[in-house]
Design an enzyme around this catalytic site. Structure first.
Site, PDB file in Angstrom:
ATOM      1  N   CYS A 260       0.788  -1.237   0.000  1.00 48.31           N
ATOM      2  CA  CYS A 260       0.000   0.000   0.000  1.00 48.31           C
ATOM      3  C   CYS A 260       0.820   1.288   0.000  1.00 48.31           C
ATOM      4  O   CYS A 260       0.790   2.048  -0.968  1.00 48.31           O
ATOM      5  CB  CYS A 260      -0.925   0.004   1.215  1.00 48.31           C
ATOM      6  SG  CYS A 260      -2.079  -1.375   1.205  1.00 48.31           S
TER       7      CYS A 260
HETATM    8  N1  LIG Z   1      -2.695  -6.295   1.843  1.00 49.22           N
HETATM    9  C1  LIG Z   1      -3.167  -5.254   2.501  1.00 49.22           C
HETATM   10  O1  LIG Z   1      -2.873  -5.075   3.668  1.00 49.22           O
HETATM   11  C2  LIG Z   1      -4.106  -4.255   1.853  1.00 49.22           C
HETATM   12  C3  LIG Z   1      -4.701  -3.285   2.681  1.00 49.22           C
HETATM   13  C4  LIG Z   1      -5.586  -2.379   2.113  1.00 49.22           C
HETATM   14  C5  LIG Z   1      -5.839  -2.437   0.745  1.00 49.22           C
HETATM   15  N2  LIG Z   1      -5.228  -3.372  -0.058  1.00 49.22           N
HETATM   16  C6  LIG Z   1      -5.570  -3.383  -1.473  1.00 49.22           C
HETATM   17  O2  LIG Z   1      -6.387  -4.513  -1.747  1.00 49.22           O
HETATM   18  C7  LIG Z   1      -6.117  -5.021  -3.053  1.00 49.22           C
HETATM   19  C8  LIG Z   1      -5.714  -6.490  -2.972  1.00 49.22           C
HETATM   20  O3  LIG Z   1      -4.532  -6.576  -2.209  1.00 49.22           O
HETATM   21  P1  LIG Z   1      -4.026  -7.942  -1.592  1.00 49.22           P
HETATM   22  O4  LIG Z   1      -2.973  -7.557  -0.617  1.00 49.22           O
HETATM   23  O5  LIG Z   1      -5.133  -8.793  -1.154  1.00 49.22           O
HETATM   24  O6  LIG Z   1      -3.355  -8.603  -2.910  1.00 49.22           O
HETATM   25  P2  LIG Z   1      -2.881 -10.121  -3.073  1.00 49.22           P
HETATM   26  O7  LIG Z   1      -1.855 -10.109  -4.143  1.00 49.22           O
HETATM   27  O8  LIG Z   1      -2.548 -10.706  -1.740  1.00 49.22           O
HETATM   28  O9  LIG Z   1      -4.181 -10.870  -3.584  1.00 49.22           O
HETATM   29  C9  LIG Z   1      -4.773 -10.624  -4.799  1.00 49.22           C
HETATM   30  C10 LIG Z   1      -5.354 -11.933  -5.323  1.00 49.22           C
HETATM   31  O10 LIG Z   1      -6.050 -11.655  -6.534  1.00 49.22           O
HETATM   32  C11 LIG Z   1      -5.829 -12.736  -7.410  1.00 49.22           C
HETATM   33  N3  LIG Z   1      -6.149 -12.301  -8.763  1.00 49.22           N
HETATM   34  C12 LIG Z   1      -5.428 -11.530  -9.589  1.00 49.22           C
HETATM   35  N4  LIG Z   1      -6.093 -11.342 -10.744  1.00 49.22           N
HETATM   36  C13 LIG Z   1      -7.260 -11.993 -10.637  1.00 49.22           C
HETATM   37  C14 LIG Z   1      -8.382 -12.171 -11.479  1.00 49.22           C
HETATM   38  N5  LIG Z   1      -8.426 -11.624 -12.687  1.00 49.22           N
HETATM   39  N6  LIG Z   1      -9.396 -12.923 -11.027  1.00 49.22           N
HETATM   40  C15 LIG Z   1      -9.364 -13.496  -9.806  1.00 49.22           C
HETATM   41  N7  LIG Z   1      -8.329 -13.358  -8.958  1.00 49.22           N
HETATM   42  C16 LIG Z   1      -7.300 -12.619  -9.367  1.00 49.22           C
HETATM   43  C17 LIG Z   1      -4.395 -13.123  -7.160  1.00 49.22           C
HETATM   44  O11 LIG Z   1      -4.137 -14.450  -7.602  1.00 49.22           O
HETATM   45  C18 LIG Z   1      -4.312 -12.990  -5.645  1.00 49.22           C
HETATM   46  O12 LIG Z   1      -4.654 -14.189  -4.980  1.00 49.22           O
HETATM   47  C19 LIG Z   1      -5.033  -4.109  -3.627  1.00 49.22           C
HETATM   48  O13 LIG Z   1      -5.632  -3.104  -4.373  1.00 49.22           O
HETATM   49  C20 LIG Z   1      -4.384  -3.517  -2.394  1.00 49.22           C
HETATM   50  O14 LIG Z   1      -3.810  -2.265  -2.657  1.00 49.22           O
HETATM   51  C21 LIG Z   1      -4.366  -4.293   0.476  1.00 49.22           C
END
Ligand SMILES: NC(=O)c1ccc[n+]([C@@H]2O[C@H](COP(=O)([O-])OP(=O)(O)OC[C@H]3O[C@@H](n4cnc5c(N)ncnc54)[C@H](O)[C@@H]3O)[C@@H](O)[C@H]2O)c1
Length: 453
Positions: free
Chosen positions: A291
């Site tokens: 983030c």
């Molecule tokens: N990790 C955090 O602490 C956090 C906190 C707040 C916001 N976010 C936001 O949330 C969002 C997700 O982050 P995250 O940390 O969970 O990412 P991540 O990489 O852990 O998980 C994303 C998942 O999406 C899957 N994916 C990708 N393309 C796909 C598709 N077309 N169809 C289905 N699945 C698909 C990936 O395989 C993966 O499992 C981002 O925008 C991030 O900025 C993350």
């Protein structure tokens, strides 16, 4: 505006009732650090939940009641499976869902511009399965306008039923609902229960806001409604930019304090006693995680469209990006004090996760520091209880194995980059020749071997 109960049943009121009765089928797309815990929260509340991911390994692991996120024990997946939670790579099941929540990654590309390909690919995959009355919510962090300008046109253009989004229309028969709701999770933070983190929601119209508020209201204690998806998108960016800028400020003041011989940690602790107008932020070896190092640049990029320069973001980025180089200089300086060169020195890096007590490597400053040390000829090993190996990522290719915390005196320098709680810092200082501490993990320990940077 909530539809009065006297009106005839509409897709809106049917879905609202289903949500309130916890019968709405929830589909979560992207089962990562955000999506999987969210899916489990709905499952705990006995909603029928299906998780969708393109990663077959993740789907198979979940189907076998296993977990791939350290802080989620397999018992939680097992219990969710017992309550009907399932995972799939097959988007055709989306047609069976009532609400679809999208939690896919939003990284930066090699030019530091937003990479929205995960969102556009997901929208293209969702569109053919869209039906009237569907609620689609985007949770991925992104610039203001993404929901309306990027997600929505794909859903409207590529669905098979000529559906359009609900924009305050009186009938729902040809419409679906769209909202944005940012994720606010703070990995590793045990001080606030997930349920107690207020959830911000911005729908494209009041029906979408009502539905999204009802859906999140079943797992969060407080819902904060804003007027539009763009306001909700901007809220998340403000929160992260606030952190990024304040961390940069304190990193810069740390560099000055080091020159002036002042302990910045002591100063922050003293300033934090002020009961108003000050919130402590802490310096470190550089920003990490999905983030804070990434999200502000989503706004900088969008701002260009409005002929606007986000100077605070750029300056903060410049300072924070320099921090790993500062660590490198300090290690070299500390070794020099001992009449040793960095070239050929044995350096043990403690912690590769981007912050303490979590199993997340993304954008970790440790990885940059390891590469910088290797470039200078140091023989680098690492230890991290959360990572037995470090292989290849988007920006690194280290292929290293975790070294046991033994014979610490064999290293010319032990470098604390991530202050995991599991480490016994007294012992580390006692057994090492030299400890460079980037996190103040050795606070309270007094030894000439410690160099705080
Ligand atoms: N990790 C955090 O602490 C956090 C906190 C707040 C916001 N976010 C936001 O949330 C969002 C997700 O982050 P995250 O940390 O969970 O990412 P991540 O990489 O852990 O998980 C994303 C998942 O999406 C899957 N994916 C990708 N393309 C796909 C598709 N077309 N169809 C289905 N699945 C698909 C990936 O395989 C993966 O499992 C981002 O925008 C991030 O900025 C993350």
């Amino acid at each position: 505006m909530t539809i009065p109960p006297s009106l005839p049943s509409t897709l809106f009121s049917e879905l609202k009732t289903k949500i309130e009765e916890q019968r709405a089928r929830v589909g979560v797309i992207g089962l990562g650090y955000v999506g999987l815990p969210l899916a489990l929260l709905y499952s705990e509340q006995r909603f029928p939940v299906t998780g969708f991911d393109i990663d077959q390994h993740k789907v198979s692991t979940l189907q076998a009641a296993g977990s791939y996120i350290f802080r989620i024990p397999p018992t939680e997946i097992h219990s969710a499976r017992a309550h009907g939670f399932s995972a799939t790579t097959d988007y055709s099941h989306l047609g069976d869902m009532d609400a679809i929540i999208i939690c896919v990654p939003t990284p930066l590309n090699e030019y530091h511009d937003p990479d929205l390909s995960y969102i556009t690919n997901t929208a293209k995959a969702v569109a053919p399965h869209l039906r009237a009355g569907h609620l689609v919510i985007l949770e991925s962090t992104t610039y203001p306008g993404t929901t309306e300008e990027v997600l929505l046109p794909i859903l409207e253009k590529e669905n098979k039923r000529m559906l359009t989004v609900s924009r305050g229309s009186s009938t729902d028969q040809q419409h679906f609902f769209v909202a944005f709701s940012p994720e606010r999770e703070d990995p590793g933070n045990q001080s606030v229960a997930r349920r107690d983190i207020p959830k911000v929601v911005g729908g494209l119209d009041s029906k979408a806001s009502d539905l999204a508020a009802a859906l999140y209201g079943s797992i969060f204690n407080r819902i904060v409604r804003v007027s539009s998806p763009a306001a909700a998108e901007m809220t998340k960016l403000l929160e992260n930019i606030y952190r990024c800028v304040n961390i940069a400020l304190v990193n810069e003041l740390k560099l000055l304090s080091l020159r002036m011989g002042i302990d910045i940690w002591e100063v922050i602790a003293a300033a934090a006693t002020k009961p108003f107008g000050f919130q402590p932020f802490y310096p470190g070896p550089g920003l990490g995680g999905h983030c804070i190092p990434v999200d502000p640049f989503y706004l900088s990029w969008k701002a260009r469209e409005w002929d606007f320069r986000t100077r605070f973001i750029e300056l903060a980025g410049e300072i924070n990006t320099r921090m790993p180089y500062h660590v490198l200089e300090f290690v070299a300086k500390a070794l020099n004090q001992q009449k040793k060169a960095l070239n050929g020195a044995k350096v043990l890096v403690l912690g590769v996760a981007y912050k303490k007590d979590i199993d997340d490597l993304r954008e970790s400053p440790s990885l940059t520091i390891i590469e910088l040390l290797q470039n200078e000829g140091a023989q680098v090993s690492y230890n991290d209880p959360y990572f037995p190996t470090v292989g290849k990522g988007r920006k690194y290719d280290l292929q290293m194995k975790c070294t046991p915390l033994e014979n610490l005196d064999q290293y010319d320098c032990v470098l604390i980059v991530t202050d995991h709680s599991d480490y016994d810092y007294e012992r580390i200082v006692r057994e090492s020749q030299l400890v460079v501490d980037t996190r103040n993990a050795t606070r309270g320990i007094s030894s000439p071997k410690i160099v705080r940077c």
